[in-house]
Write a protein that holds these residues in place. Structure first.
Motif, PDB file in Angstrom:
ATOM      1  N   ALA A  27     -10.437  79.182 116.180  1.00  0.00           N
ATOM      2  CA  ALA A  27      -9.991  79.206 117.915  1.00  0.00           C
ATOM      3  C   ALA A  27      -9.748  77.516 117.982  1.00  0.00           C
ATOM      4  O   ALA A  27      -9.168  77.264 119.420  1.00  0.00           O
ATOM      5  CB  ALA A  27     -11.287  80.232 118.154  1.00  0.00           C
ATOM      6  N   GLU A  28      -9.883  77.218 117.171  1.00  0.00           N
ATOM      7  CA  GLU A  28      -9.602  75.411 117.644  1.00  0.00           C
ATOM      8  C   GLU A  28      -7.834  74.734 116.858  1.00  0.00           C
ATOM      9  O   GLU A  28      -8.003  75.534 115.870  1.00  0.00           O
ATOM     10  CB  GLU A  28     -10.994  74.542 116.260  1.00  0.00           C
ATOM     11  N   SER A  29      -7.541  74.689 117.937  1.00  0.00           N
ATOM     12  CA  SER A  29      -6.025  74.155 117.811  1.00  0.00           C
ATOM     13  C   SER A  29      -5.926  72.635 117.717  1.00  0.00           C
ATOM     14  O   SER A  29      -5.368  71.858 118.248  1.00  0.00           O
ATOM     15  CB  SER A  29      -5.190  74.598 118.827  1.00  0.00           C
ATOM     16  N   SER A  30      -6.949  71.470 117.320  1.00  0.00           N
ATOM     17  CA  SER A  30      -7.360  70.432 117.926  1.00  0.00           C
ATOM     18  C   SER A  30      -6.325  69.460 116.694  1.00  0.00           C
ATOM     19  O   SER A  30      -6.721  70.021 115.458  1.00  0.00           O
ATOM     20  CB  SER A  30      -8.944  69.735 118.203  1.00  0.00           C
ATOM     21  N   VAL A  31      -6.159  68.382 117.124  1.00  0.00           N
ATOM     22  CA  VAL A  31      -5.296  68.000 115.766  1.00  0.00           C
ATOM     23  C   VAL A  31      -6.668  67.430 114.108  1.00  0.00           C
ATOM     24  O   VAL A  31      -6.054  67.791 113.611  1.00  0.00           O
ATOM     25  CB  VAL A  31      -4.480  65.975 116.483  1.00  0.00           C
ATOM     26  N   SER A  32      -7.320  67.145 115.290  1.00  0.00           N
ATOM     27  CA  SER A  32      -8.194  66.675 113.984  1.00  0.00           C
ATOM     28  C   SER A  32      -8.782  68.004 113.026  1.00  0.00           C
ATOM     29  O   SER A  32      -8.650  67.478 111.906  1.00  0.00           O
ATOM     30  CB  SER A  32      -9.754  66.057 114.151  1.00  0.00           C
TER      31      SER A  32
ATOM     32  N   PRO B 147     -10.474  62.280 111.293  1.00  0.00           N
ATOM     33  CA  PRO B 147     -11.720  61.801 110.871  1.00  0.00           C
ATOM     34  C   PRO B 147     -12.545  63.026 110.280  1.00  0.00           C
ATOM     35  O   PRO B 147     -13.682  62.426 109.888  1.00  0.00           O
ATOM     36  CB  PRO B 147     -12.034  61.534 112.042  1.00  0.00           C
ATOM     37  N   LYS B 148     -11.753  63.984 109.901  1.00  0.00           N
ATOM     38  CA  LYS B 148     -12.877  64.952 109.622  1.00  0.00           C
ATOM     39  C   LYS B 148     -13.589  64.748 107.879  1.00  0.00           C
ATOM     40  O   LYS B 148     -12.905  65.704 107.306  1.00  0.00           O
ATOM     41  CB  LYS B 148     -12.991  65.933 109.764  1.00  0.00           C
ATOM     42  N   SER B 149     -11.964  64.717 106.764  1.00  0.00           N
ATOM     43  CA  SER B 149     -12.466  63.989 105.471  1.00  0.00           C
ATOM     44  C   SER B 149     -12.643  63.733 104.479  1.00  0.00           C
ATOM     45  O   SER B 149     -13.199  62.612 104.758  1.00  0.00           O
ATOM     46  CB  SER B 149     -10.310  64.076 105.087  1.00  0.00           C
ATOM     47  N   ILE B 150     -13.996  64.090 104.427  1.00  0.00           N
ATOM     48  CA  ILE B 150     -14.787  63.178 103.881  1.00  0.00           C
ATOM     49  C   ILE B 150     -14.161  62.224 102.559  1.00  0.00           C
ATOM     50  O   ILE B 150     -14.771  60.805 102.247  1.00  0.00           O
ATOM     51  CB  ILE B 150     -16.461  64.130 102.670  1.00  0.00           C
ATOM     52  N   LEU B 151     -13.613  63.231 101.445  1.00  0.00           N
ATOM     53  CA  LEU B 151     -12.546  61.590 100.347  1.00  0.00           C
ATOM     54  C   LEU B 151     -12.371  60.954 101.013  1.00  0.00           C
ATOM     55  O   LEU B 151     -12.497  59.176 100.639  1.00  0.00           O
ATOM     56  CB  LEU B 151     -12.041  62.407  99.630  1.00  0.00           C
TER      57      LEU B 151
ATOM     58  N   SER C 111     -21.474  56.806 107.078  1.00  0.00           N
ATOM     59  CA  SER C 111     -22.568  57.439 107.249  1.00  0.00           C
ATOM     60  C   SER C 111     -21.729  58.947 107.916  1.00  0.00           C
ATOM     61  O   SER C 111     -21.983  59.356 108.178  1.00  0.00           O
ATOM     62  CB  SER C 111     -22.448  56.433 108.995  1.00  0.00           C
ATOM     63  N   ARG C 112     -20.275  58.242 108.239  1.00  0.00           N
ATOM     64  CA  ARG C 112     -19.199  59.867 109.227  1.00  0.00           C
ATOM     65  C   ARG C 112     -19.581  60.569 107.306  1.00  0.00           C
ATOM     66  O   ARG C 112     -19.114  61.336 107.238  1.00  0.00           O
ATOM     67  CB  ARG C 112     -18.062  59.351 109.175  1.00  0.00           C
ATOM     68  N   SER C 113     -19.562  60.141 105.990  1.00  0.00           N
ATOM     69  CA  SER C 113     -19.179  60.252 104.617  1.00  0.00           C
ATOM     70  C   SER C 113     -20.561  61.061 104.485  1.00  0.00           C
ATOM     71  O   SER C 113     -20.663  62.259 104.233  1.00  0.00           O
ATOM     72  CB  SER C 113     -19.043  59.217 102.986  1.00  0.00           C
ATOM     73  N   VAL C 114     -21.665  60.881 104.794  1.00  0.00           N
ATOM     74  CA  VAL C 114     -23.591  61.518 104.821  1.00  0.00           C
ATOM     75  C   VAL C 114     -23.247  62.406 105.542  1.00  0.00           C
ATOM     76  O   VAL C 114     -23.497  63.879 104.511  1.00  0.00           O
ATOM     77  CB  VAL C 114     -23.904  60.547 104.815  1.00  0.00           C
ATOM     78  N   ARG C 115     -22.224  63.101 106.642  1.00  0.00           N
ATOM     79  CA  ARG C 115     -22.764  63.685 107.387  1.00  0.00           C
ATOM     80  C   ARG C 115     -22.099  64.603 107.077  1.00  0.00           C
ATOM     81  O   ARG C 115     -22.411  66.538 107.713  1.00  0.00           O
ATOM     82  CB  ARG C 115     -22.228  63.568 109.118  1.00  0.00           C
ATOM     83  N   LEU C 116     -20.320  64.646 106.952  1.00  0.00           N
ATOM     84  CA  LEU C 116     -19.225  65.641 106.876  1.00  0.00           C
ATOM     85  C   LEU C 116     -19.727  65.872 105.096  1.00  0.00           C
ATOM     86  O   LEU C 116     -19.089  66.926 104.999  1.00  0.00           O
ATOM     87  CB  LEU C 116     -18.138  64.665 106.094  1.00  0.00           C
ATOM     88  N   GLY C 117     -21.119  65.381 104.453  1.00  0.00           N
ATOM     89  CA  GLY C 117     -20.982  65.681 102.925  1.00  0.00           C
ATOM     90  C   GLY C 117     -22.496  66.922 102.908  1.00  0.00           C
ATOM     91  O   GLY C 117     -22.759  67.422 102.178  1.00  0.00           O
ATOM     92  N   ALA C 118     -22.769  67.584 104.500  1.00  0.00           N
ATOM     93  CA  ALA C 118     -24.410  68.379 104.322  1.00  0.00           C
ATOM     94  C   ALA C 118     -23.794  69.114 103.780  1.00  0.00           C
ATOM     95  O   ALA C 118     -24.736  69.991 103.304  1.00  0.00           O
ATOM     96  CB  ALA C 118     -24.477  68.270 105.849  1.00  0.00           C
ATOM     97  N   HIS C 119     -22.413  70.174 104.180  1.00  0.00           N
ATOM     98  CA  HIS C 119     -22.259  71.253 103.217  1.00  0.00           C
ATOM     99  C   HIS C 119     -21.125  71.624 102.663  1.00  0.00           C
ATOM    100  O   HIS C 119     -20.458  72.427 101.869  1.00  0.00           O
ATOM    101  CB  HIS C 119     -21.967  72.070 104.016  1.00  0.00           C
ATOM    102  N   SER C 120     -20.441  70.198 101.833  1.00  0.00           N
ATOM    103  CA  SER C 120     -19.499  69.479 100.704  1.00  0.00           C
ATOM    104  C   SER C 120     -20.038  69.322  99.325  1.00  0.00           C
ATOM    105  O   SER C 120     -20.722  69.022  99.333  1.00  0.00           O
ATOM    106  CB  SER C 120     -18.585  68.422 101.448  1.00  0.00           C
ATOM    107  N   CYS C 121     -18.649  69.946  98.709  1.00  0.00           N
ATOM    108  CA  CYS C 121     -18.800  70.170  96.959  1.00  0.00           C
ATOM    109  C   CYS C 121     -18.963  68.365  97.041  1.00  0.00           C
ATOM    110  O   CYS C 121     -18.629  68.125  95.796  1.00  0.00           O
ATOM    111  CB  CYS C 121     -17.639  71.196  96.381  1.00  0.00           C
ATOM    112  N   HIS C 122     -18.040  68.001  97.909  1.00  0.00           N
ATOM    113  CA  HIS C 122     -17.858  66.696  97.921  1.00  0.00           C
ATOM    114  C   HIS C 122     -18.567  65.403  98.271  1.00  0.00           C
ATOM    115  O   HIS C 122     -18.548  64.425  97.754  1.00  0.00           O
ATOM    116  CB  HIS C 122     -15.949  65.759  97.745  1.00  0.00           C
TER     117      HIS C 122
END
Length: 545
Positions: free
Chosen positions: A93-98, A264-268, A291-302
């Motif tokens: 349902a989201e169409s934001s660029v990010s 901004p949502k790419s952990i790598l 800080s963003r990497s830690v937050r994005l990593g909460a459920h990421s394989c990376h």
């Protein structure tokens, strides 16, 4: 043209919203699908794909708690749980660029925006499945490891005028790049670009130039791509790689900052920015990116333990830099370190490093009693480990001594480390970060080059260029007092020549204050430091006259 093979497909539908999941399954059954499985969250979706090879995965982006659709796709790619010919369609349902750009980092075959109708879904799937059907012989050859045969099949299809010729050419270009056949890859991309300036072909040509060693041409191409299309994330990543090849970490940091500003949502990518900014001693940017990497990593394989640890280390350095955000960042860093054992298995060395970082942060935050109790625990662990400390643990211990104002202990340990690792260049480069002047061959040459370049500009009265050079040296070697004083001298000379600037005046005074806390009367730079102090007093009086 409609696709007629829905009955033989293995399909997986992933969506946490029951009504929508049922509606999509019903649509697929109306198309003729007979084998449709479903999952309500990311963990179940990955389990399904580990147990069976699916021809088509339809996955919602928002899946409630746990992994989102992007993280499902990245893990499926990372673990090779999708066949080469498998189709992954993101629905959201989201169409934001990010959101859209973050999803495309792992190359879904399509992105559908809710609400979707049966007619819309059928048309999109027909196009994807018809292409898949025609290109299946190529995929089968690749699955069997027959790259040459796959290339021959693709070329035959192109020469016969296939409606999917562009997709075959893209596949060929990627295969040639992967195999290192740069001339063949260049020919493919050049042929495409003679007809149409497609982003992927331009990025492909830029990749060829970079691999051929023509870094400047690659950079020129990539800048043009981004000027025409600032959403081409592949171009950002390749441009960062090109600057890395030139060892221009400042330019690499700038392009990565631009990239995460767009997506901004790419952990790598956030992790790459954090590591680059840290290498540039830009701890404010590094802390935000970690800080963003830690937050994005909460459920990421990376997710990486190093991101959690480095957030703690750069937070300590923010206090050293008197950064106004140090307190807020340190609060988050403490939470991250305290929870590290919930996400990772920590060996004894990492547990010790975690406690040392927590001790430093608590001390800097003014929580001295807690810091003292933790320090006692640290000393007990160090005694139990004896001589088995790793270099990272030893460096954290030096930093702990310094933060707790135990300078003699810090100096003694550093002296021991310099002797212990005197023949280890990689270790010496790490130790350099705690020294006033570098001892590693690489860093000694680098600081000498920067100083020589800056002094040359200074002698030619090109103060702006000298300031840029000394500023870079100061970021790379934050403990080098000579570099700090060179920067003050260049700024002071520029102000004497062209007028006083309040911002430059503040920078100079801040640097001199930092030098004052570290320099002794016996230091070889002490007299120069006093002269620059006098010079700044004169300029200050002139500014307020």
């Amino acid at each position: 043209m409609a696709f007629g093979g829905y009955g033989g497909l293995q399909v997986l539908v992933v969506d946490d919203f029951n009504n929508f999941r049922i509606a999509v399954i019903k649509m697929l059954e109306e198309f003729g699908c007979q084998n449709v499985a479903s999952a309500i969250h990311g963990k179940a979706a990955i389990k399904h794909c580990g147990e069976r090879a699916y021809d088509l995965v339809l996955c919602d982006y928002n899946l409630g708690q746990g992994k989102n659709g992007q993280q499902v796709l990245e893990e499926l790619r990372h673990k090779n749980l999708l066949k080469r010919e498998s189709l992954f369609v993101m629905v959201s349902a989201e169409s934001s660029v990010s959101t859209v750009l973050s999803a495309y980092d792992d190359s879904p075959d399509a992105y559908l925006t809710k609400p979707i109708t049966g007619n819309t879904l059928r048309k999109r799937l027909d196009r994807l499945l018809l292409q898949r059907q025609e290109m299946m012989p190529v995929f089968q050859q690749l699955n069997d490891g027959n790259t040459d045969a796959a290339i021959a099949v693709a070329r035959t299809a192109i020469n016969s005028g296939s409606r999917y010729a562009t997709s075959y050419q893209k596949l060929l270009g990627d295969l040639f790049l992967k195999n290192g056949d740069l001339d063949e890859a260049e020919a493919v991309f050049k042929k495409i670009l003679e007809v149409r300036a497609l982003d992927w072909a331009q990025v492909g040509m830029s990749t060829v130039k970079l691999r051929q060693g023509d870094v400047d041409t690659s950079i020129e191409w990539l800048k043009k791509i981004l000027k025409d299309n600032p959403y081409c994330m592949q171009a950002y990543d390749l441009l960062a790689e090109a600057y890395d090849t030139k060892q221009d970490l400042e330019a690499k940091q700038k392009i990565l900052e631009s990239a995460v500003g767009v997506s901004p949502k790419s952990i790598l990518r956030q992790t790459s920015l954090a590591e680059t900014a840290e290498a540039n001693n830009d701890f404010s940017v590094a802390a935000k990116a970690y800080s963003r990497s830690v937050r994005l990593g909460a459920h990421s394989c990376h997710d990486r333990l190093s991101n959690h640890m480095q957030l703690g280390r750069v937070s300590v350095k923010l206090f050293d830099e008197h950064d106004s955000h140090a307190s807020d960042v340190s609060r988050e860093a403490l939470r991250t370190l305290e929870n590290a054992n919930k996400h990772f298995t920590l060996d004894s060395q990492v547990q010790l490093q975690t406690q040392m970082l927590e001790c430093q942060l608590l001390h800097n935050r003014g929580e001295k009693l807690q810091a003292s109790k933790l320090y006692d625990e640290v000393r007990e662990k160090i005694d139990s480990l004896g001589d088995d400390l790793t270099l990272d643990s030893e460096l954290d211990l030096v930093s702990t001594y310094r933060q707790l104002d135990q300078k003699d202990r810090a100096d003694q340990l550093l002296k021991q480390l310099l002797e212990k690792y005197k023949d280890d260049e990689a270790a010496l480069r790490k130790i350099d970060q705690l020294l006033e002047e570098p001892v590693s061959d690489h860093n000694r040459k680098q600081v000498a080059r920067l100083n020589k370049e800056g002094i040359g500009h200074y002698k030619n009265k090109d103060y702006k260029a000298a300031i840029e050079c000394f500023s870079r040296a100061k970021r790379l070697f934050p403990n080098h007092l000579g570099v700090h004083l060179n920067l003050v001298q260049a700024m002071a000379s520029e102000m004497k020549e062209y007028g006083i600037h309040e911002e430059q005046m503040d920078i100079c005074l801040s640097i001199l204050k930092k030098v004052e806390s570290r320099i002794s009367t016996s230091h070889p730079q002490f007299n120069r430091y006093r002269q620059l102090q006098d010079m700044m007093r004169v300029l200050s009086r002139e500014a307020h006259a």
